[in-house]
Design a protein around this motif. Structure first.
Motif, PDB file in Angstrom:
ATOM      1  N   GLN A 126     -19.861  29.953  -8.316  1.00 57.75           N
ATOM      2  CA  GLN A 126     -18.829  30.996  -8.306  1.00 57.75           C
ATOM      3  C   GLN A 126     -17.425  30.430  -8.507  1.00 57.75           C
ATOM      4  N   SER A 127     -17.291  29.114  -8.396  1.00 55.71           N
ATOM      5  CA  SER A 127     -15.960  28.505  -8.321  1.00 55.71           C
ATOM      6  C   SER A 127     -15.452  28.005  -9.675  1.00 55.71           C
ATOM      7  N   PHE A 128     -15.622  28.801 -10.723  1.00 50.42           N
ATOM      8  CA  PHE A 128     -15.096  28.404 -12.020  1.00 50.42           C
ATOM      9  C   PHE A 128     -14.594  29.615 -12.793  1.00 50.42           C
ATOM     10  N   GLU A 129     -13.769  29.324 -13.776  1.00 51.16           N
ATOM     11  CA  GLU A 129     -13.367  30.315 -14.763  1.00 51.16           C
ATOM     12  C   GLU A 129     -13.949  29.896 -16.096  1.00 51.16           C
ATOM     13  N   HIS A 130     -14.116  30.834 -17.008  1.00 48.26           N
ATOM     14  CA  HIS A 130     -14.675  30.461 -18.301  1.00 48.26           C
ATOM     15  C   HIS A 130     -13.961  31.172 -19.446  1.00 48.26           C
ATOM     16  N   VAL A 131     -14.003  30.516 -20.583  1.00 52.51           N
ATOM     17  CA  VAL A 131     -13.417  31.044 -21.816  1.00 52.51           C
ATOM     18  C   VAL A 131     -14.461  30.928 -22.912  1.00 52.51           C
ATOM     19  N   VAL A 132     -14.630  31.970 -23.692  1.00 53.37           N
ATOM     20  CA  VAL A 132     -15.610  31.985 -24.774  1.00 53.37           C
ATOM     21  C   VAL A 132     -14.891  31.992 -26.115  1.00 53.37           C
ATOM     22  N   LYS A 133     -15.297  31.087 -27.005  1.00 50.36           N
ATOM     23  CA  LYS A 133     -14.770  31.056 -28.370  1.00 50.36           C
ATOM     24  C   LYS A 133     -15.936  31.042 -29.348  1.00 50.36           C
ATOM     25  N   GLU A 134     -15.846  31.842 -30.355  1.00 51.37           N
ATOM     26  CA  GLU A 134     -16.902  31.898 -31.354  1.00 51.37           C
ATOM     27  C   GLU A 134     -16.534  31.058 -32.581  1.00 51.37           C
ATOM     28  N   ASN A 135     -17.573  30.602 -33.277  1.00 49.40           N
ATOM     29  CA  ASN A 135     -17.400  29.834 -34.519  1.00 49.40           C
ATOM     30  C   ASN A 135     -16.561  28.570 -34.314  1.00 49.40           C
ATOM     31  N   VAL A 136     -16.954  27.791 -33.320  1.00 48.25           N
ATOM     32  CA  VAL A 136     -16.293  26.520 -33.046  1.00 48.25           C
ATOM     33  C   VAL A 136     -17.219  25.394 -33.498  1.00 48.25           C
ATOM     34  N   LYS A 137     -16.648  24.366 -34.100  1.00 50.40           N
ATOM     35  CA  LYS A 137     -17.437  23.231 -34.574  1.00 50.40           C
ATOM     36  C   LYS A 137     -17.928  22.412 -33.378  1.00 50.40           C
ATOM     37  N   ALA A 138     -19.236  22.291 -33.238  1.00 51.36           N
ATOM     38  CA  ALA A 138     -19.817  21.522 -32.133  1.00 51.36           C
ATOM     39  C   ALA A 138     -19.489  20.039 -32.299  1.00 51.36           C
ATOM     40  N   PRO A 139     -19.342  19.291 -31.197  1.00 48.42           N
ATOM     41  CA  PRO A 139     -18.828  17.918 -31.272  1.00 48.42           C
ATOM     42  C   PRO A 139     -19.760  16.920 -31.948  1.00 48.42           C
ATOM     43  N   ILE A 140     -21.055  17.141 -31.946  1.00 53.31           N
ATOM     44  CA  ILE A 140     -21.982  16.160 -32.506  1.00 53.31           C
ATOM     45  C   ILE A 140     -22.526  16.601 -33.860  1.00 53.31           C
ATOM     46  N   SER A 141     -23.138  17.761 -33.918  1.00 54.54           N
ATOM     47  CA  SER A 141     -23.705  18.250 -35.181  1.00 54.54           C
ATOM     48  C   SER A 141     -22.634  18.784 -36.120  1.00 54.54           C
ATOM     49  N   GLU A 142     -21.485  19.186 -35.555  1.00 48.31           N
ATOM     50  CA  GLU A 142     -20.383  19.808 -36.292  1.00 48.31           C
ATOM     51  C   GLU A 142     -20.777  21.157 -36.882  1.00 48.31           C
ATOM     52  N   LYS A 143     -21.841  21.731 -36.370  1.00 51.19           N
ATOM     53  CA  LYS A 143     -22.237  23.070 -36.796  1.00 51.19           C
ATOM     54  C   LYS A 143     -21.418  24.115 -36.038  1.00 51.19           C
ATOM     55  N   PRO A 144     -21.132  25.247 -36.658  1.00 53.27           N
ATOM     56  CA  PRO A 144     -20.405  26.294 -35.940  1.00 53.27           C
ATOM     57  C   PRO A 144     -21.288  26.928 -34.869  1.00 53.27           C
ATOM     58  N   MET A 145     -20.797  26.955 -33.648  1.00 56.86           N
ATOM     59  CA  MET A 145     -21.521  27.544 -32.525  1.00 56.86           C
ATOM     60  C   MET A 145     -20.538  28.301 -31.634  1.00 56.86           C
ATOM     61  N   THR A 146     -21.088  29.004 -30.671  1.00 56.91           N
ATOM     62  CA  THR A 146     -20.251  29.627 -29.649  1.00 56.91           C
ATOM     63  C   THR A 146     -19.961  28.592 -28.564  1.00 56.91           C
ATOM     64  N   GLU A 147     -18.685  28.381 -28.295  1.00 55.51           N
ATOM     65  CA  GLU A 147     -18.253  27.428 -27.283  1.00 55.51           C
ATOM     66  C   GLU A 147     -17.849  28.181 -26.019  1.00 55.51           C
ATOM     67  N   ILE A 148     -18.370  27.734 -24.885  1.00 58.37           N
ATOM     68  CA  ILE A 148     -17.964  28.312 -23.605  1.00 58.37           C
ATOM     69  C   ILE A 148     -17.403  27.193 -22.740  1.00 58.37           C
ATOM     70  N   THR A 149     -16.151  27.325 -22.371  1.00 59.93           N
ATOM     71  CA  THR A 149     -15.488  26.348 -21.511  1.00 59.93           C
ATOM     72  C   THR A 149     -15.648  26.779 -20.057  1.00 59.93           C
ATOM     73  N   ILE A 150     -16.206  25.883 -19.249  1.00 61.43           N
ATOM     74  CA  ILE A 150     -16.424  26.144 -17.823  1.00 61.43           C
ATOM     75  C   ILE A 150     -15.465  25.244 -17.052  1.00 61.43           C
ATOM     76  N   ALA A 151     -14.445  25.832 -16.444  1.00 62.93           N
ATOM     77  CA  ALA A 151     -13.417  25.066 -15.733  1.00 62.93           C
ATOM     78  C   ALA A 151     -13.527  25.337 -14.233  1.00 62.93           C
ATOM     79  N   TYR A 152     -13.976  24.323 -13.491  1.00 67.09           N
ATOM     80  CA  TYR A 152     -14.131  24.473 -12.047  1.00 67.09           C
ATOM     81  C   TYR A 152     -12.787  24.389 -11.341  1.00 67.09           C
ATOM     82  N   ASP A 153     -12.698  25.042 -10.178  1.00 67.13           N
ATOM     83  CA  ASP A 153     -11.435  25.045  -9.448  1.00 67.13           C
ATOM     84  C   ASP A 153     -11.191  23.693  -8.779  1.00 67.13           C
ATOM     85  N   ASN A 154     -10.049  23.586  -8.130  1.00 65.06           N
ATOM     86  CA  ASN A 154      -9.641  22.314  -7.534  1.00 65.06           C
ATOM     87  C   ASN A 154      -9.958  22.221  -6.051  1.00 65.06           C
ATOM     88  N   GLU A 155     -10.878  23.054  -5.573  1.00 65.71           N
ATOM     89  CA  GLU A 155     -11.134  23.080  -4.143  1.00 65.71           C
ATOM     90  C   GLU A 155     -12.587  22.795  -3.776  1.00 65.71           C
TER      91      GLU A 155
END
Length: 225
Positions: A126-155
């Motif tokens: 429960q202790s995170f926020e997330h951001v969704v981006k579509e059509n982002v180049k994946a870091p290894i395959s470099e294929k376009p995928m949906t990227e979801i950033t999971i940022a945990y809180d500082n507590e």
């Protein structure tokens, strides 16, 4: 809540050796659409079968350059009983009753569990926020995928403030991810999610590798009851 525990695994190993139409961004709110994205990822990996699981055993392995590290786990999730077996030690405990001596083993348990079942953490944690981006180049395959950033809180958790970027395909299956330690802007490690196998309804990526091939994390001896 894994946070910097991935980095901890690497330290252990060292010791033993905008176009608006092209990209859509969604930030954390209470919208049903965002929640459903996380639930769809969890369900795509078999989360609906989790309540039936009584025992889960597995060996966590890491090959880094010429070194090898492993430890095995016996886990009864409904009873919160855990046993770690490594070359140096065996530790058994109940997660709700850990003491200072068992805490180090529990940190390792959380680390390894995140690699194994991160899709489920998306609904457990429960202790995170997330951001969704579509059509982002994946870091290894470099294929376009949906990227979801999971940022945990500082507590919360053992190592608060870490961030993960997961890359999913059209079926909501994780194919790659990046780990960013708290305070960093660039990923500390990016790996694949591959060699999926199904165990009693749980769809598990058994292999994770970096782009250079110098780091390989994989699971063996998986048994789900």
């Amino acid at each position: 809540m894994m946070k910097k525990l991935l980095l901890l695994a690497l330290v252990i190993l060292t010791a033993v050796n905008c176009k608006k139409n092209a990209e859509k961004t969604i930030t954390e709110t209470s919208s049903e659409k965002e929640i459903s994205v996380l639930e769809k990822i969890a369900n795509a990996h078999g989360f609906k079968n989790w309540s039936k699981i009584e025992k889960l055993n597995y060996t966590f392995n890491v090959d880094r350059d010429s070194s090898h590290f492993e430890r095995s786990w016996q886990w009864q999730p409904q009873k919160e009983k855990v046993k770690m077996l490594s070359a140096k030690d065996t530790v058994a405990y109940v997660r709700k009753e850990i003491d200072s001596l068992q805490q180090k083993a529990d940190q390792a348990f959380i680390n390894d569990k995140y690699w194994l079942l991160f899709p489920f953490q998306l609904v457990w944690d429960q202790s995170f926020e997330h951001v969704v981006k579509e059509n982002v180049k994946a870091p290894i395959s470099e294929k376009p995928m949906t990227e979801i950033t999971i940022a945990y809180d500082n507590e919360d958790g053992y190592t608060p403030g870490d961030t993960y970027k997961i890359y999913i395909d059209k079926d909501f299956i994780i194919r790659e991810w990046s780990y960013i330690a708290s305070g960093n802007k660039e990923p500390n490690l990016s790996t694949t999610w591959e060699n999926y196998q199904t165990y009693n309804g749980l769809k598990i990526a058994t292999t994770h590798q970096n782009k250079e091939g110098s780091f390989k994390l994989y699971f063996t001896n998986i048994k789900v009851e």
